[in-house]
Design an enzyme around this catalytic site. Sequence first.
Site, PDB file in Angstrom:
ATOM      1  N   LYS A 135      61.582 -33.854  -6.548  1.00  0.00           N
ATOM      2  CA  LYS A 135      60.925 -35.025  -6.346  1.00  0.00           C
ATOM      3  C   LYS A 135      59.797 -35.265  -5.671  1.00  0.00           C
ATOM      4  CE  LYS A 135      60.689 -38.454  -3.234  1.00  0.00           C
ATOM      5  NZ  LYS A 135      59.558 -39.057  -3.463  1.00  0.00           N
ATOM      6  N   GLU A 166      58.690 -28.053   6.562  1.00  0.00           N
ATOM      7  CA  GLU A 166      57.408 -27.917   6.587  1.00  0.00           C
ATOM      8  C   GLU A 166      56.691 -29.240   7.014  1.00  0.00           C
ATOM      9  OE1 GLU A 166      54.022 -27.550   7.217  1.00  0.00           O
ATOM     10  OE2 GLU A 166      53.403 -27.358   4.887  1.00  0.00           O
ATOM     11  N   CYS A 224      48.358 -29.885   6.330  1.00  0.00           N
ATOM     12  CA  CYS A 224      49.520 -29.665   7.617  1.00  0.00           C
ATOM     13  C   CYS A 224      48.863 -28.555   8.424  1.00  0.00           C
ATOM     14  CB  CYS A 224      50.782 -28.948   6.949  1.00  0.00           C
ATOM     15  SG  CYS A 224      50.524 -28.020   5.537  1.00  0.00           S
ATOM     16  N   GLU A 284      49.412 -35.450  15.582  1.00  0.00           N
ATOM     17  CA  GLU A 284      48.868 -35.040  14.337  1.00  0.00           C
ATOM     18  C   GLU A 284      48.303 -36.425  13.804  1.00  0.00           C
ATOM     19  OE1 GLU A 284      51.318 -34.295  10.802  1.00  0.00           O
ATOM     20  OE2 GLU A 284      50.032 -32.339  10.488  1.00  0.00           O
TER      21      GLU A 284
HETATM   22  P1  NAP Z   1      56.813 -38.728   4.288  1.00  0.00           P
HETATM   23  O1  NAP Z   1      57.178 -39.921   4.322  1.00  0.00           O
HETATM   24  O2  NAP Z   1      57.574 -37.546   5.136  1.00  0.00           O
HETATM   25  O3  NAP Z   1      57.035 -38.091   2.822  1.00  0.00           O
HETATM   26  C1  NAP Z   1      57.081 -36.684   2.438  1.00  0.00           C
HETATM   27  C2  NAP Z   1      58.097 -37.070   1.179  1.00  0.00           C
HETATM   28  O4  NAP Z   1      59.404 -37.421   1.690  1.00  0.00           O
HETATM   29  C3  NAP Z   1      57.623 -37.889   0.249  1.00  0.00           C
HETATM   30  O5  NAP Z   1      58.212 -37.236  -1.241  1.00  0.00           O
HETATM   31  C4  NAP Z   1      58.549 -39.171   0.493  1.00  0.00           C
HETATM   32  O6  NAP Z   1      58.730 -39.947  -0.633  1.00  0.00           O
HETATM   33  C5  NAP Z   1      59.816 -38.367   0.954  1.00  0.00           C
HETATM   34  N1  NAP Z   1      60.584 -39.073   1.806  1.00  0.00           N
HETATM   35  C6  NAP Z   1      60.546 -40.135   2.567  1.00  0.00           C
HETATM   36  N2  NAP Z   1      61.354 -40.846   3.039  1.00  0.00           N
HETATM   37  C7  NAP Z   1      62.440 -39.997   2.871  1.00  0.00           C
HETATM   38  C8  NAP Z   1      63.918 -40.275   3.042  1.00  0.00           C
HETATM   39  N3  NAP Z   1      64.492 -40.995   4.012  1.00  0.00           N
HETATM   40  N4  NAP Z   1      64.638 -39.206   2.511  1.00  0.00           N
HETATM   41  C9  NAP Z   1      64.123 -38.268   1.589  1.00  0.00           C
HETATM   42  N5  NAP Z   1      62.867 -38.147   1.271  1.00  0.00           N
HETATM   43  C10 NAP Z   1      61.906 -39.108   1.884  1.00  0.00           C
HETATM   44  O7  NAP Z   1      55.340 -38.316   4.595  1.00  0.00           O
HETATM   45  P2  NAP Z   1      54.180 -39.768   4.417  1.00  0.00           P
HETATM   46  O8  NAP Z   1      54.599 -41.110   5.173  1.00  0.00           O
HETATM   47  O9  NAP Z   1      53.831 -39.524   3.066  1.00  0.00           O
HETATM   48  O10 NAP Z   1      53.093 -39.300   5.495  1.00  0.00           O
HETATM   49  C11 NAP Z   1      53.546 -39.699   6.998  1.00  0.00           C
HETATM   50  C12 NAP Z   1      52.852 -38.339   7.862  1.00  0.00           C
HETATM   51  O11 NAP Z   1      53.629 -37.179   7.229  1.00  0.00           O
HETATM   52  C13 NAP Z   1      51.501 -37.948   7.550  1.00  0.00           C
HETATM   53  O12 NAP Z   1      50.505 -38.846   8.277  1.00  0.00           O
HETATM   54  C14 NAP Z   1      51.457 -36.623   8.117  1.00  0.00           C
HETATM   55  O13 NAP Z   1      51.613 -36.697   9.407  1.00  0.00           O
HETATM   56  C15 NAP Z   1      52.638 -35.986   7.692  1.00  0.00           C
HETATM   57  N6  NAP Z   1      52.622 -35.331   6.331  1.00  0.00           N
HETATM   58  C16 NAP Z   1      52.726 -34.090   6.472  1.00  0.00           C
HETATM   59  C17 NAP Z   1      52.606 -33.083   5.387  1.00  0.00           C
HETATM   60  C18 NAP Z   1      52.659 -31.682   5.515  1.00  0.00           C
HETATM   61  O14 NAP Z   1      51.986 -30.910   4.633  1.00  0.00           O
HETATM   62  N7  NAP Z   1      53.200 -31.008   6.527  1.00  0.00           N
HETATM   63  C19 NAP Z   1      52.337 -33.687   4.220  1.00  0.00           C
HETATM   64  C20 NAP Z   1      52.391 -35.110   3.890  1.00  0.00           C
HETATM   65  C21 NAP Z   1      52.552 -35.874   5.307  1.00  0.00           C
HETATM   66  P3  NAP Z   1      57.843 -41.113  -0.755  1.00  0.00           P
HETATM   67  O15 NAP Z   1      56.374 -40.922  -0.621  1.00  0.00           O
HETATM   68  O16 NAP Z   1      57.799 -40.891  -2.336  1.00  0.00           O
HETATM   69  O17 NAP Z   1      58.455 -42.254  -0.441  1.00  0.00           O
END
Ligand code: NAP
Length: 482
Positions: free
Chosen positions: A176, A251, A285, A384
């Site tokens: 996904k 990660e 990240c 972060e």
């Molecule tokens: P996120 O919500 O953790 O999203 C990452 C993935 O998880 C997306 O595919 C998202 O789906 C999915 N997801 C969200 N809620 C979920 C749930 N309850 N169950 C299963 N999957 C779920 O991250 P974000 O909101 O896009 O970003 C927020 C913060 O995350 C950023 O500011 C950053 O600090 C961190 N982040 C870290 C990395 C990294 O490389 N470590 C990458 C991105 C973000 P959808 O987005 O499709 O809803």
Amino acid sequence: MITTQPLNFIDGEWVQPVEGAVMPIREPATGDIFGEVADSTAADIDLAVQAARHAFDNGEWGRLTATRRGRLLSRFAEVILAKADELAEIEAKDTGKPQGVARADIVALARYFEFYGGGADKLHGEIIPYVEGYHVGVTREPHGVTGHILPWNYPAQMFGRTLAPALAAGNATVLKPAEDACATSLRLAELSMEAGFPKGAINIVTGQGAVAGAALASHPGIDFMSFTGSPEVGQIIQKLCADHFINCTLELGGKSPQIVFADADFNSAIPVIVKALIQNSGQTCSAGSRVLIERSAYDDFVPRLVEAFGKVRVGVPEMNLDCGPIITAKQKRRVEGFIDKARAQGIPVLAQGTIADGAPAGGFFVAPTLFGPVPRESEIAREEVFGPVLVVLPFDDEADAIKLANATDYALVAAVWTRDGARQMRVANRVRSGQVFVNCYGAGAGIELPFGGSGKSGHGREKGFAALHEFTKTKTTVFNHG
Ligand code: NAP
Ligand code: MG
């Protein structure tokens, strides 16, 4: 013109989402909608898991030898490279990153399939000398069906980073992508058929995390989960996995320190430090988002860092500047929130990059911002930001540097900048981090290098041979030959 259709890729076919819902996808550089994708539900995830299950348990994919799997991965790498320009265009439009960066990401994506294609038939077991009359073999088996949830920051690279080792090890996969960047994954699904992957080996379902993502992690047909994203969602994933007794890799990001001693070569360090933060607009990240500088060199080092940071330019993908916009309006507000709060606390702004003239008003642009000196306990020093924000903190001596480097809940990447060889060793050994770089940072895409963190950075290892181990489990077979 890039076209996407609101369909999932399941069992080698494009299929309508069961409930028929769709959602728009946006271009971060303009804020405009440029397509729509399926807004899938648990029913779509179920179809994809069933397809993967069948491919693994009874299908062609589960019967392939490791050598043949390896060849398929290598062929996929070639197909990706042959389409690199088109894929880079999709990736740049979907994420806003500079076109040159997007193209480098596609090359790295291909490299993942090339590396793990070569690794598939080199994942050998071992023979353990045991008591007289017994022969013990330890083999490595795939988990079965693996689930993969991607973030939006490096959608193409992440596709390769998580799927290539899982497939090389023989798992059937359900992925996904992030709703905010899923166009490249959909095109890659199509190209996987061109490369010759049997149906059901790779299944792609788009949708919202809380709906489709949660359905994937909690599906009883999934044997292992690979997640990259936020710590908050990582915790949710781990709990969902625990409910059906499976393991996961998480990660989750970092607040990685660049530890600069007074004797370091500032001229080589500074451009690397700026790039390690600014690449992908800080949405990385492993971004080196904290500069720790020895206090005795603060007044020499900081003006040079200010000069380099002030030259950073932000624009649309076609401008090919240092970085592009933030992925969404929501993330832009989150990043600006950190900046505004730090300013309100009176933390000095040392430098800001510029948003290029001609950058569309609707784009999600944020001017890169350098803060310093930053109080150790402040939010901006510890949390972060996931945006183009760099903080500078002085330290007194080596012991203080290590204490400060280890003073966040994250532990993903660190760098040590010093000419003193013994100090390089001491600091690298004592820093809490999954990777430590000495007088360098990031070192290319680093596909060969095991990568991952601890604490709030997550657990498990990606990249290198370590990822092949994560996507397999050992089986110990004991023969009594009398
Ligand atoms: P996120 O919500 O953790 O999203 C990452 C993935 O998880 C997306 O595919 C998202 O789906 C999915 N997801 C969200 N809620 C979920 C749930 N309850 N169950 C299963 N999957 C779920 O991250 P974000 O909101 O896009 O970003 C927020 C913060 O995350 C950023 O500011 C950053 O600090 C961190 N982040 C870290 C990395 C990294 O490389 N470590 C990458 C991105 C973000 P959808 O987005 O499709 O809803
Ligand atoms: Mg997008």
